[in-house]
Design an enzyme around this catalytic site. Structure first.
Site, PDB file in Angstrom:
ATOM      1  N   TYR A  43     -24.535  -6.833  43.483  1.00 50.67           N
ATOM      2  CA  TYR A  43     -23.463  -7.398  44.313  1.00 50.67           C
ATOM      3  C   TYR A  43     -23.607  -8.917  44.345  1.00 50.67           C
ATOM      4  O   TYR A  43     -24.521  -9.461  44.944  1.00 50.67           O
ATOM      5  CB  TYR A  43     -23.474  -6.817  45.728  1.00 50.67           C
ATOM      6  CG  TYR A  43     -23.325  -5.304  45.792  1.00 50.67           C
ATOM      7  CD1 TYR A  43     -22.797  -4.582  44.721  1.00 50.67           C
ATOM      8  CD2 TYR A  43     -23.709  -4.592  46.922  1.00 50.67           C
ATOM      9  CE1 TYR A  43     -22.660  -3.207  44.772  1.00 50.67           C
ATOM     10  CE2 TYR A  43     -23.574  -3.217  46.995  1.00 50.67           C
ATOM     11  CZ  TYR A  43     -23.057  -2.528  45.907  1.00 50.67           C
ATOM     12  OH  TYR A  43     -22.930  -1.164  45.971  1.00 50.67           O
ATOM     13  N   PRO A 100     -16.171   5.336  51.886  1.00 48.66           N
ATOM     14  CA  PRO A 100     -15.712   6.449  52.727  1.00 48.66           C
ATOM     15  C   PRO A 100     -14.280   6.271  53.222  1.00 48.66           C
ATOM     16  O   PRO A 100     -13.650   7.238  53.644  1.00 48.66           O
ATOM     17  CB  PRO A 100     -16.706   6.429  53.900  1.00 48.66           C
ATOM     18  CG  PRO A 100     -17.170   5.013  53.979  1.00 48.66           C
ATOM     19  CD  PRO A 100     -17.226   4.540  52.550  1.00 48.66           C
ATOM     20  N   GLY A 159     -12.043   5.270  51.174  1.00 44.83           N
ATOM     21  CA  GLY A 159     -11.268   5.226  49.913  1.00 44.83           C
ATOM     22  C   GLY A 159     -10.982   3.799  49.500  1.00 44.83           C
ATOM     23  O   GLY A 159      -9.890   3.472  49.050  1.00 44.83           O
ATOM     24  N   GLY A 190     -10.497   1.370  51.329  1.00 42.62           N
ATOM     25  CA  GLY A 190      -9.455   0.811  52.204  1.00 42.62           C
ATOM     26  C   GLY A 190      -8.182   1.635  52.210  1.00 42.62           C
ATOM     27  O   GLY A 190      -7.405   1.590  53.168  1.00 42.62           O
ATOM     28  N   PHE A 191      -7.956   2.418  51.139  1.00 42.16           N
ATOM     29  CA  PHE A 191      -6.671   3.118  51.000  1.00 42.16           C
ATOM     30  C   PHE A 191      -6.407   4.075  52.158  1.00 42.16           C
ATOM     31  O   PHE A 191      -5.278   4.184  52.654  1.00 42.16           O
ATOM     32  CB  PHE A 191      -6.646   3.887  49.666  1.00 42.16           C
ATOM     33  CG  PHE A 191      -5.310   4.484  49.351  1.00 42.16           C
ATOM     34  CD1 PHE A 191      -4.239   3.671  49.004  1.00 42.16           C
ATOM     35  CD2 PHE A 191      -5.100   5.844  49.432  1.00 42.16           C
ATOM     36  CE1 PHE A 191      -2.990   4.218  48.741  1.00 42.16           C
ATOM     37  CE2 PHE A 191      -3.859   6.399  49.168  1.00 42.16           C
ATOM     38  CZ  PHE A 191      -2.796   5.576  48.818  1.00 42.16           C
TER      39      PHE A 191
HETATM   40  N1  LIG Z   1     -23.334   3.049  44.844  1.00 38.89           N
HETATM   41  C1  LIG Z   1     -22.211   2.574  44.365  1.00 38.89           C
HETATM   42  O1  LIG Z   1     -21.950   2.629  43.165  1.00 38.89           O
HETATM   43  C2  LIG Z   1     -21.212   1.940  45.296  1.00 38.89           C
HETATM   44  C3  LIG Z   1     -19.900   1.713  44.869  1.00 38.89           C
HETATM   45  C4  LIG Z   1     -18.994   1.141  45.776  1.00 38.89           C
HETATM   46  C5  LIG Z   1     -19.417   0.804  47.044  1.00 38.89           C
HETATM   47  N2  LIG Z   1     -20.715   1.020  47.435  1.00 38.89           N
HETATM   48  C6  LIG Z   1     -21.182   0.688  48.796  1.00 38.89           C
HETATM   49  O2  LIG Z   1     -20.304   1.293  49.739  1.00 38.89           O
HETATM   50  C7  LIG Z   1     -19.813   0.311  50.646  1.00 38.89           C
HETATM   51  C8  LIG Z   1     -18.404   0.631  51.099  1.00 38.89           C
HETATM   52  O3  LIG Z   1     -17.565   0.879  50.003  1.00 38.89           O
HETATM   53  P1  LIG Z   1     -16.220   0.078  49.680  1.00 38.89           P
HETATM   54  O4  LIG Z   1     -16.270  -1.296  50.215  1.00 38.89           O
HETATM   55  O5  LIG Z   1     -15.954   0.292  48.228  1.00 38.89           O
HETATM   56  O6  LIG Z   1     -15.083   0.960  50.408  1.00 38.89           O
HETATM   57  P2  LIG Z   1     -14.703   1.367  51.910  1.00 38.89           P
HETATM   58  O7  LIG Z   1     -15.810   1.104  52.836  1.00 38.89           O
HETATM   59  O8  LIG Z   1     -14.136   2.716  51.783  1.00 38.89           O
HETATM   60  O9  LIG Z   1     -13.482   0.381  52.206  1.00 38.89           O
HETATM   61  C9  LIG Z   1     -13.663  -0.986  52.380  1.00 38.89           C
HETATM   62  C10 LIG Z   1     -12.270  -1.599  52.472  1.00 38.89           C
HETATM   63  O10 LIG Z   1     -11.604  -1.083  53.619  1.00 38.89           O
HETATM   64  C11 LIG Z   1     -11.152  -2.116  54.454  1.00 38.89           C
HETATM   65  N3  LIG Z   1     -11.399  -1.652  55.840  1.00 38.89           N
HETATM   66  C12 LIG Z   1     -12.588  -1.348  56.414  1.00 38.89           C
HETATM   67  N4  LIG Z   1     -12.425  -0.900  57.670  1.00 38.89           N
HETATM   68  C13 LIG Z   1     -11.081  -0.915  57.898  1.00 38.89           C
HETATM   69  C14 LIG Z   1     -10.268  -0.562  58.998  1.00 38.89           C
HETATM   70  N5  LIG Z   1     -10.792  -0.085  60.115  1.00 38.89           N
HETATM   71  N6  LIG Z   1      -8.918  -0.727  58.887  1.00 38.89           N
HETATM   72  C15 LIG Z   1      -8.354  -1.195  57.737  1.00 38.89           C
HETATM   73  N7  LIG Z   1      -9.084  -1.536  56.654  1.00 38.89           N
HETATM   74  C16 LIG Z   1     -10.434  -1.395  56.722  1.00 38.89           C
HETATM   75  C17 LIG Z   1     -11.956  -3.332  54.080  1.00 38.89           C
HETATM   76  O11 LIG Z   1     -11.164  -4.501  54.182  1.00 38.89           O
HETATM   77  P3  LIG Z   1     -11.513  -5.684  55.213  1.00 38.89           P
HETATM   78  O12 LIG Z   1     -12.774  -6.319  54.741  1.00 38.89           O
HETATM   79  O13 LIG Z   1     -10.325  -6.565  55.097  1.00 38.89           O
HETATM   80  O14 LIG Z   1     -11.655  -5.021  56.549  1.00 38.89           O
HETATM   81  C18 LIG Z   1     -12.284  -3.087  52.600  1.00 38.89           C
HETATM   82  O15 LIG Z   1     -11.261  -3.570  51.769  1.00 38.89           O
HETATM   83  C19 LIG Z   1     -19.933  -1.002  49.865  1.00 38.89           C
HETATM   84  O16 LIG Z   1     -20.014  -2.105  50.733  1.00 38.89           O
HETATM   85  C20 LIG Z   1     -21.196  -0.797  49.101  1.00 38.89           C
HETATM   86  O17 LIG Z   1     -22.331  -1.119  49.907  1.00 38.89           O
HETATM   87  C21 LIG Z   1     -21.605   1.588  46.570  1.00 38.89           C
END
Ligand SMILES: NC(=O)c1ccc[n+]([C@@H]2O[C@H](COP(=O)([O-])OP(=O)(O)OC[C@H]3O[C@@H](n4cnc5c(N)ncnc54)[C@H](OP(=O)(O)O)[C@@H]3O)[C@@H](O)[C@H]2O)c1
Length: 325
Positions: free
Chosen positions: A57, A203, A205, A207-208
């Site tokens: 990252y 979790p 999606g 943000g979706f």
């Molecule tokens: N092991 C792997 O290969 C892998 C791959 C992907 C991710 N990860 C880990 O998983 C973590 C989370 O995954 P992710 O960031 O891909 O997806 P996520 O947590 O499903 O979604 C994050 C997105 O959702 C938005 N969001 C969060 N809370 C919200 C709410 N209450 N209302 C509206 N929008 C919201 C955030 O935007 P804003 O910032 O604008 O709120 C961001 O764009 C990452 O930080 C990383 O540590 C690991």
């Protein structure tokens, strides 16, 4: 904030962790350092004890940020990081050779400004290095006190079993949400059988599932490379969000909270790691840990989701090829 145990390992984490990737891993977007550190510390102040980062990252800068942000709370928090991307860049390929794992661990310890990593994951399974060698290397690092627990990410059931026989695996981190339920077929039963915890990434999606994405993403957005986030696929998949929003509205919660509460309701040894750059969203996400979905509500969500066919791959081809099958 409630705590959860990751499988049989004894590792206890807050029910909701914090995915740190988005804090500064958006090609120059994301938060400036001061604001990111403030947000990390706000998360600790609100009971989050589980933080997720990776060498990849940034690369590197996210670990530095997490190290600096969590330094005053080091003993109270669980820091998870990952090795295994060639030159720390996912699109470049994989590298889990034992000497690389050792070098990356030493570098991560420095960047995180700590003398131990709580949970060290292999970011993706490297087809060129037997998983037994990877597990054996992490086992040595655990014996040396540099690492406390071992994890895998996006590993198949077969690989999990092999690794676990050499060094007990504490947690699997893989994508899991109402947007991607494949782990239910083979992975979750395997984790249950072996007593391994599950840390769903993305979790919400990506943000979706929060209902805040309903048209083409901005050109700079890194999710543009993901087929599911093409303009036409976003439009087609909104049927899922609309259906979930209806259920959430009846319960007076947000769609994002419904998505997180649904994951938490699946198993008591699951701890998702949503990411956000905004304090009000962090607070909204934390409130999902107090939401109880009834059996009827869970059944309704299940029926609704099962009736919808989602379109678009979850990864571009170059990254899809790296998934262990
Ligand atoms: N092991 C792997 O290969 C892998 C791959 C992907 C991710 N990860 C880990 O998983 C973590 C989370 O995954 P992710 O960031 O891909 O997806 P996520 O947590 O499903 O979604 C994050 C997105 O959702 C938005 N969001 C969060 N809370 C919200 C709410 N209450 N209302 C509206 N929008 C919201 C955030 O935007 P804003 O910032 O604008 O709120 C961001 O764009 C990452 O930080 C990383 O540590 C690991």
């Amino acid at each position: 904030m409630q705590k959860r145990k990751l499988g049989n390992s004894g590792l206890e984490v807050s029910a909701l962790g914090f995915g740190c990737m988005g804090l500064n891993f958006l090609d120059g977007k994301g938060l400036d350092k001061k604001d990111a550190i403030t947000l990390l510390r706000s998360a600790v102040g609100r009971g989050i004890t589980f933080f997720d980062t990776a060498e990849a990252y940034g690369p590197y800068t996210n670990e530095e940020l997490v190290g600096e942000g969590l330094r005053p709370y080091r003993k109270e928090v669980i820091i998870a990081t990952k090795f295994g991307c060639k030159d720390a860049r996912p699109a470049t390929g994989l590298d889990s050779r034992p000497e690389t794992i050792r070098a990356v661990t030493e570098a991560s310890l420095k960047r995180l400004n700590t003398d131990y990593i709580d949970l060290l994951y292999q970011h993706r399974v490297d087809p060129n290095v037997p998983i037994e060698d990877v597990a054996g290397t992490v086992k040595d690092l655990i014996q040396e006190g540099k690492v406390k627990y071992f994890g895998l990410s996006e590993a198949s059931a077969k690989t999990i079993r092999k690794a676990h026989s050499v060094q007990p695996v504490t947690a699997l981190q893989s994508e899991y949400s109402l947007f991607w339920r494949e782990p239910e077929t083979e992975i979750i039963p395997t984790l249950e059988e072996l007593g391994i915890g599950f840390v769903p990434f993305s979790p919400l999606g990506k943000g979706f599932l929060t209902g805040t994405i309903n048209s083409k993403l901005a050109d700079v957005d890194r999710r543009n490379v993901i087929p599911r986030f093409s303009e036409e696929n976003i439009k087609a998949n909104l049927i899922l969000v609309d259906a979930l929003s209806e259920i959430a509205e009846q319960k007076n919660i947000t769609t994002g909270q419904l998505a997180l509460a649904w994951i938490l309701a699946q198993k008591p040894w699951i701890a998702p790691i949503p990411g956000t750059t905004k304090l009000h969203r962090l607070e909204e996400n934390i409130r999902s840990t107090d939401i109880v979905l009834t059996a009827d509500e869970l059944a309704k969500i299940n029926t609704t989701v099962n009736g919808i066919t989602l379109v678009g791959e979850r990864y571009p081809e170059v990254l899809e090829k790296q998934i262990d099958r």
